[in-house]
Every structure is written in C-alpha cells, then in structure tokens.
Design an enzyme around this catalytic site. Structure first.
Site, PDB file in Angstrom:
ATOM      1  N   ARG A  45       0.869  -1.181   0.000  1.00 15.19           N
ATOM      2  CA  ARG A  45       0.000   0.000   0.000  1.00 15.19           C
ATOM      3  C   ARG A  45       0.900   1.223   0.000  1.00 15.19           C
ATOM      4  O   ARG A  45       2.113   1.113   0.122  1.00 15.19           O
ATOM      5  CB  ARG A  45      -1.029  -0.021   1.150  1.00 15.19           C
ATOM      6  N   GLY A  46       0.264   2.404  -0.105  1.00 20.01           N
ATOM      7  CA  GLY A  46       1.033   3.633  -0.275  1.00 20.01           C
ATOM      8  C   GLY A  46       1.153   3.908  -1.770  1.00 20.01           C
ATOM      9  O   GLY A  46       1.514   3.003  -2.542  1.00 20.01           O
ATOM     10  N   ALA A  47       0.836   5.145  -2.158  1.00 18.67           N
ATOM     11  CA  ALA A  47       0.688   5.446  -3.583  1.00 18.67           C
ATOM     12  C   ALA A  47       1.895   5.045  -4.448  1.00 18.67           C
ATOM     13  O   ALA A  47       1.729   4.318  -5.442  1.00 18.67           O
ATOM     14  CB  ALA A  47       0.355   6.931  -3.757  1.00 18.67           C
ATOM     15  N   ARG A  85      -7.577  -0.282  -6.690  1.00 19.65           N
ATOM     16  CA  ARG A  85      -7.812   0.826  -5.742  1.00 19.65           C
ATOM     17  C   ARG A  85      -7.954   2.117  -6.566  1.00 19.65           C
ATOM     18  O   ARG A  85      -7.130   2.383  -7.440  1.00 19.65           O
ATOM     19  CB  ARG A  85      -6.657   0.949  -4.728  1.00 19.65           C
ATOM     20  N   GLN A 192      -1.969   2.339   9.933  1.00 20.06           N
ATOM     21  CA  GLN A 192      -0.666   2.411   9.246  1.00 20.06           C
ATOM     22  C   GLN A 192       0.361   3.175  10.079  1.00 20.06           C
ATOM     23  O   GLN A 192       1.556   2.906   9.988  1.00 20.06           O
ATOM     24  CB  GLN A 192      -0.814   3.113   7.879  1.00 20.06           C
ATOM     25  N   ASP A 233      -1.954  10.837  -2.084  1.00 15.82           N
ATOM     26  CA  ASP A 233      -2.373   9.814  -3.048  1.00 15.82           C
ATOM     27  C   ASP A 233      -2.714  10.408  -4.402  1.00 15.82           C
ATOM     28  O   ASP A 233      -2.625   9.745  -5.428  1.00 15.82           O
ATOM     29  CB  ASP A 233      -3.560   9.026  -2.507  1.00 15.82           C
ATOM     30  N   ASN A 243      -5.313  12.380   0.658  1.00 16.66           N
ATOM     31  CA  ASN A 243      -4.390  11.531   1.432  1.00 16.66           C
ATOM     32  C   ASN A 243      -5.242  10.749   2.438  1.00 16.66           C
ATOM     33  O   ASN A 243      -6.465  10.930   2.519  1.00 16.66           O
ATOM     34  CB  ASN A 243      -3.310  12.388   2.117  1.00 16.66           C
ATOM     35  N   LYS A 244      -4.587   9.922   3.207  1.00 14.90           N
ATOM     36  CA  LYS A 244      -5.268   9.039   4.157  1.00 14.90           C
ATOM     37  C   LYS A 244      -6.306   9.779   5.001  1.00 14.90           C
ATOM     38  O   LYS A 244      -6.072  10.899   5.457  1.00 14.90           O
ATOM     39  CB  LYS A 244      -4.193   8.407   5.048  1.00 14.90           C
TER      40      LYS A 244
HETATM   41  O1  MRU Z   1      -4.488   3.196   2.193  1.00 16.37           O
HETATM   42  P1  MRU Z   1      -3.010   3.397   2.066  1.00 16.37           P
HETATM   43  O2  MRU Z   1      -2.240   2.822   3.210  1.00 16.37           O
HETATM   44  O3  MRU Z   1      -2.498   2.954   0.721  1.00 16.37           O
HETATM   45  O4  MRU Z   1      -2.842   4.968   2.131  1.00 16.37           O
HETATM   46  C1  MRU Z   1      -1.556   5.510   2.084  1.00 16.37           C
HETATM   47  C2  MRU Z   1      -1.520   6.978   2.232  1.00 16.37           C
HETATM   48  O5  MRU Z   1      -2.522   7.636   2.385  1.00 16.37           O
HETATM   49  C3  MRU Z   1      -0.176   7.621   2.088  1.00 16.37           C
HETATM   50  O6  MRU Z   1      -0.074   8.752   2.889  1.00 16.37           O
HETATM   51  C4  MRU Z   1       0.046   8.018   0.620  1.00 16.37           C
HETATM   52  O7  MRU Z   1      -0.211   6.941  -0.228  1.00 16.37           O
HETATM   53  C5  MRU Z   1       1.410   8.510   0.381  1.00 16.37           C
HETATM   54  S1  MRU Z   1       2.609   7.236   0.495  1.00 16.37           S
HETATM   55  C6  MRU Z   1       4.131   7.871   0.139  1.00 16.37           C
END
Ligand code: MRU
Length: 344
Positions: A45-47, A85, A192, A233, A243-244
């Site tokens: 996970r994470g963009a 996603r 996370q 994201d 973002n999250k």
């Molecule tokens: O749902 P996730 O864990 O994929 O969400 C991740 C985030 O919101 C991060 O802050 C974002 O992807 C940036 S990661 C460098």
C-alpha cells in the site's frame, strides 16, 4: 532496511504489510492476479509502492502471456490492475507508462518485448528511490530544528520502493544534523501509523512517539510541533490533496495553530487533469476495518458503517508541496504546472 517490493526469479516479492509489525513475512506474487490481490488487500500500500507493484504486475502478466494475442491480454491485465484501488493516481500512472513502453516496443520479438517490460518495471522501482531521496533533500531545510514533526499514516519506505516521501523528508532532516523527533498518528482504522510508521522509524533509530488520532489537536496547540509532513495519493491542479482519511482534520488543526503543513509527493502523484480535489475518487473500504480491530469486534453486530479511506485537504491548508523537482507554494495552479513542465 527491509525491501518493500522486489522483482525476483520466483515472482514479485513484497513484505506483507498486513502482518507488520508482529510478523515479517514476504508474499510472493506468482502472476498478475496475485499482484492485483496484494494491492487490493493492502499487502502492499502507499501510492508510490502501488505504482511500482502495478508496473511489475504488467511485466509479470506479459511475461506469462499467451503470445497469440498480446494486445488483448495487455488490456485484460491493465484493467484488472486498474480496478484494485481508485484513489492513488500512481497506480494509473504506472499502468499507462507500461502500456506506452509496450506500444513503443511492440515491433520487437516477444522475448525482447518481455525483457524490455521487465526492465521498465525495475526502472520504475529504482527511480522511485532516487525521487524520494530528492524529495528528502528538498524538504529537509523546511523542517524546524529542535522540534517535533507530526505525521499521519505511513508515507515511508514501506509506502514507496524505499526511503519514503514524508518520512524521506524526516530522514533527510535527521541526516542533515537536525535534532528532531516524530509524533506518529496511529491512523484509524487500518493503523498504518501505529503498525508501520512507528516500526519503520524505530528500525532507523529515529525518535518516534505514537499518539492516537484524536491527540493531534492537543499537541499542535502545545507549541511542540514544528511542522506536519504527510504524503499524498493524488494532488489536483489547484493543490487540493487527497491523502489518508484524517489528514484534512490534521491540516485544519495545523492552520488553526500556525503550524506549517507540508505535503511530500513525487510528480507522478500530480493529477493536473483534475481542476480540484472534488473530482478525486475516494475509495470506500470494507465495514469490518471499522467494526473490528485485529479481528476483535469493537461495535455491536450489524452496525452500519462508513469507511472512506481518504479525504481531501483543500489547498488553503497546504503550506507547500515538496516534490523531487522543487517546492511548490500557492498559487498551486501555476506552481504545480511549472514543476510538471520543468525537466528533471
Ligand atoms: O491506504 P493506504 O495505506 O495505501 O494509504 C496511504 C496513504 O494515504 C499515504 O499517505 C500516501 O499513499 C502517500 S505514500 C508515500
């Protein structure tokens, strides 16, 4: 540092982020469907990390494809990966990049085309680490010395191919000699912050304290927090940032308390086709992520739930956006386009 994702002879190997920090186990994707599954279930996970996974998903898909109708199979593989996603634009960016390379090399013999796509996926991974190092370099001077940095979710090495975006800025600030510590929001519901950011910073010996999400306002008001740094994201043309979930609340609290709010993200997270953040698709995830914690129910049975995985922070709360090509400030419609058009 543990590798987030690697291309190996066995398949695409990822550290299973659903099991961290209690277990350090690796998940091997043996075909593109495994990669799609890993993205959907948040093994990865994470963009930026999702982008690298998607690139490797396309490569492994074509490497195993029936050679008779490659174009149709590329379309099937791309559609499956794109359906995992919806919010992180890096997913679509990576699939588009792999499709472009495929088209440019379509005339080659199958083995050469396959090898070129594998090489491209490995390049996406290697470039991501370089990009994050540059984001760190650009962001480190903005971090106030002898203060605490507040971060939300995990925008670290685990959310990328390595080094991280927001945590890359923190790492670079520490490497430049600054004396800082970090407050990590736990980041309900998927945790996370608690599970990944705390673990990752502990591995590096960076001073980190875990707080629950609802403590952020208290500490932002206390004068202790020098700045907030988060990842993204998707960033719209006007600088609105997806973002999250929970990021927006932190941003409002930061502005209320005159604490700078920085977003660290690669250029591949910019989506200048969208005028504002209102157009960003927000993923809604399973109710169980909210009703259960580590498999234990914390709500009455059959409780109705909303579970948006992301929110959008309006640009007026964003002090600056830190990219590998430089730091953008308002008006973002101009500064982001200028960065996008500038050469590396
Ligand atoms: O749902 P996730 O864990 O994929 O969400 C991740 C985030 O919101 C991060 O802050 C974002 O992807 C940036 S990661 C460098």
């Amino acid at each position: 540092m543990i590798e987030t994702i690697q291309w190996t002879g066995e398949g695409v190997v990822m550290i299973d982020q659903t099991l961290l920090p209690n277990k350090q186990e690796f998940f091997t994707c043996r075909d593109y469907k495994d990669v799609a599954h890993a993205i959907r279930t948040m093994v990865i996970r994470g963009a930026p990390a999702i982008g690298v996974a998607a690139a490797m998903g396309v490569a492994i898909g074509i490497a195993q494809a029936d050679q008779t109708d490659l174009d149709a199979q590329l379309a099937t593989i791309s559609a499956e990966l794109a359906g995992t996603r919806p919010t992180a634009v890096n997913l679509f960016w990576a699939i588009d990049r792999m499709n472009r390379v495929y088209r440019e090399h379509r005339h080659l013999a199958y083995e050469d085309l396959r090898d070129r796509l594998i090489l491209e996926a490995q390049l996406v991974r290697a470039e991501d680490i370089e990009i994050n190092t540059a984001i760190g370099r650009n962001g480190a001077p903005l971090v106030p010395d002898h203060k605490t940095v507040l971060t939300h979710c995990n925008a670290g090495a685990l959310a990328t191919a390595g080094y991280g975006t927001a945590l890359g800025v923190i790492r670079a600030a520490v490497e430049s000699g600054k004396t800082i510590d970090v407050f990590a929001d736990e980041t309900r519901p998927f945790l996370q912050g608690a599970r990944l950011t705390v673990w990752e910073l502990q591995q590096d010996g960076i001073d980190v304290k875990l707080i629950t999400d609802n403590m952020a306002g208290h500490f932002l008001h206390s004068g202790r927090i020098g700045c907030v740094v988060v990842g993204a994201d998707r960033i719209a043309a006007n600088g609105d940032v997806a973002n999250k979930i929970g990021t927006y609340s932190v941003a409002v609290l930061a502005k209320e308390n005159d604490v700078p709010f920085y977003v660290a993200a690669p250029i591949s997270t910019l989506d200048l086709t969208l005028a504002t953040g209102d157009e960003i698709p927000i993923e809604e995830r399973a109710a169980k992520e909210v009703t259960h914690v580590f498999g234990v129910s914390v709500a009455p049975q059959d409780t109705e739930v909303r579970n948006p995985a992301f929110d959008v922070t309006p640009n007026r709360y964003v002090t600056a956006i830190i990219t590998e090509r430089g730091v953008a400030r308002a008006p973002y419609t101009e500064s982001l386009r200028a960065l996008m058009e500038s050469s590396k």
